[in-house]
Scaffold this active site. Structure first.
Site, PDB file in Angstrom:
ATOM      1  N   LYS A 150      89.609  78.903  37.736  1.00 54.58           N
ATOM      2  CA  LYS A 150      90.494  77.884  37.745  1.00 54.58           C
ATOM      3  C   LYS A 150      90.739  77.661  40.057  1.00 54.58           C
ATOM      4  O   LYS A 150      91.519  77.211  41.015  1.00 54.58           O
ATOM      5  CB  LYS A 150      92.085  79.131  38.435  1.00 54.58           C
ATOM      6  CG  LYS A 150      92.630  79.353  36.977  1.00 54.58           C
ATOM      7  CD  LYS A 150      93.167  80.737  36.443  1.00 54.58           C
ATOM      8  CE  LYS A 150      93.642  80.596  34.816  1.00 54.58           C
ATOM      9  NZ  LYS A 150      94.930  81.679  34.579  1.00 54.58           N
TER      10      LYS A 150
ATOM     11  N   GLN B  20      96.712  87.094  36.840  1.00 58.07           N
ATOM     12  CA  GLN B  20      95.534  87.095  36.069  1.00 58.07           C
ATOM     13  C   GLN B  20      95.842  88.275  34.273  1.00 58.07           C
ATOM     14  O   GLN B  20      96.306  90.087  35.184  1.00 58.07           O
ATOM     15  CB  GLN B  20      93.774  87.141  35.938  1.00 58.07           C
ATOM     16  CG  GLN B  20      93.011  87.027  34.714  1.00 58.07           C
ATOM     17  CD  GLN B  20      93.857  85.743  34.406  1.00 58.07           C
ATOM     18  OE1 GLN B  20      94.050  84.440  34.839  1.00 58.07           O
ATOM     19  NE2 GLN B  20      93.428  85.380  32.735  1.00 58.07           N
TER      20      GLN B  20
ATOM     21  N   ASP C  43     102.751  80.511  36.740  1.00 60.91           N
ATOM     22  CA  ASP C  43     102.327  80.549  35.728  1.00 60.91           C
ATOM     23  C   ASP C  43     103.673  80.470  34.448  1.00 60.91           C
ATOM     24  O   ASP C  43     103.507  80.097  33.309  1.00 60.91           O
ATOM     25  CB  ASP C  43     101.898  81.855  34.937  1.00 60.91           C
ATOM     26  CG  ASP C  43     100.696  82.321  34.875  1.00 60.91           C
ATOM     27  OD1 ASP C  43      99.808  81.337  34.943  1.00 60.91           O
ATOM     28  OD2 ASP C  43     100.023  83.377  35.423  1.00 60.91           O
TER      29      ASP C  43
HETATM   30  N1  GUN Z   1      95.687  85.736  30.806  1.00 63.22           N
HETATM   31  C1  GUN Z   1      95.370  84.789  29.181  1.00 63.22           C
HETATM   32  N2  GUN Z   1      96.680  83.633  29.845  1.00 63.22           N
HETATM   33  C2  GUN Z   1      96.952  83.317  30.718  1.00 63.22           C
HETATM   34  C3  GUN Z   1      97.344  82.944  31.903  1.00 63.22           C
HETATM   35  O1  GUN Z   1      97.861  81.359  31.426  1.00 63.22           O
HETATM   36  N3  GUN Z   1      97.713  83.268  33.416  1.00 63.22           N
HETATM   37  C4  GUN Z   1      97.068  84.416  33.428  1.00 63.22           C
HETATM   38  N4  GUN Z   1      97.684  84.702  34.697  1.00 63.22           N
HETATM   39  N5  GUN Z   1      96.962  85.039  32.553  1.00 63.22           N
HETATM   40  C5  GUN Z   1      96.569  85.110  31.159  1.00 63.22           C
END
Ligand code: GUN
Length: 286
Positions: free
Chosen positions: A53, A97, A120
């Site tokens: 990311k 995350q 998100d």
């Molecule tokens: N863990 C698995 N997928 C995601 C996501 O799209 N965003 C976040 N913040 N954590 C995740």
């Protein structure tokens, strides 16, 4: 028959070229879009996702901040970090995350993020907006799936879309997005009786359960479009999806691979949300 592959890397690349131009325009207007990514603990999969990311932000000229904390961090400490980022004008998007260590309540953390910075799309305000068809940030993974369907010019109106999985991150928002596009939607999950009877009815099948190779060729209607959200490891440690790709590609008309399918599109939609967040700051100044 062998299905056409929907290439998430290629599609992401074309979106990101455009986003790079949008970043330039925002920078010319005095705003460098910024994303803060928080990782708590040392989950190896999360470390890879977070790194990707941050790299994706850098690639298109966005500002990114990576904050890493050890697994023993308290909820109060994490809430303090979020509070600081909520008021930091150089940060337009905040992502924590998941999963988080067990002493931290993920809902408390998600709700602490300013809804304006919830790139998100997990905040109750974002979820409510999606539910009601109002403007708001959409969760990145299902939004990426929808863009993949759009990329093949697929009209969902009147089609039967079957979503396997009911998570807040993928299954539930995916179902709402498909409904908004006039599909007839079924949501299946681990307690669904006779899963195959339902998947066989799917014109569009989205697999998001986290069980490797759950969806086999005999469960897919000939000509269906199959989107694989799964991120599992096979016995050799290789990344694989929820769909038995080799078998299902003989039956489907379109299929997404793992890796190189939905994964890159998730990050691409995160970039899109962060750009939108920065743009709305610019718009509010005029
Ligand atoms: N863990 C698995 N997928 C995601 C996501 O799209 N965003 C976040 N913040 N954590 C995740």
């Amino acid at each position: 028959m062998s299905a056409h592959i929907i290439d998430g890397r290629q599609l992401s690349h074309s979106f990101r070229l455009d986003y790079g131009q949008r970043v330039k325009q925002l920078v010319e207007n005095g705003i460098t879009p910024g994303l803060a990514v928080i990782l708590v603990g040392d989950n190896p999969a999360s470390q890879v996702y977070v790194k990707n990311k941050v790299l994706a932000c850098k690639d298109i000229g966005m500002h990114s901040l990576m904050l890493q904390f050890d697994a023993g961090m308290t909820q109060a400490q994490l809430l303090g970090e979020i509070e600081r980022l909520n008021t930091d004008p150089s940060i337009h998007g905040i992502l924590v995350q998941l999963p988080l260590p067990k002493q931290i309540d993920p809902q408390a953390v998600i709700q602490a993020i300013s809804a304006q910075k919830d790139v998100d799309g997990f905040h109750l305000e974002s979820a409510g907006a999606l539910m009601c068809g109002a403007k708001g940030y959409w969760p990145c993974t299902p939004h990426g799936c929808l863009k993949m369907l759009d990329s093949i010019g697929y009209d969902l109106t009147g089609k039967h879309a079957v979503v396997v999985g009911r998570s807040n991150i993928v299954g539930k928002p995916m179902a709402l997005m498909l409904l908004q596009r006039n599909a007839t939607v079924s949501i299946c999950h681990s307690q669904t009786a006779n899963l195959k009877a339902l998947t066989l009815q799917a014109d569009v099948l989205v697999a998001a359960v986290g069980i490797r190779h759950l969806i086999t060729a005999d469960m897919v209607k000939p000509g269906a479009v199959v989107i694989d959200v799964g991120m599992n490891r096979d016995d050799q440690g290789k990344l694989c999806g929820d769909v038995d790709f080799e078998g299902v590609k003989q039956v489907a008309s379109f299929i997404t691979p793992v890796p190189g399918g939905v994964g890159p599109m998730t990050i691409t939609m995160l970039l899109a949300n962060t750009l939108d967040a920065a743009q709305s700051i610019l718009d509010s100044q005029h």
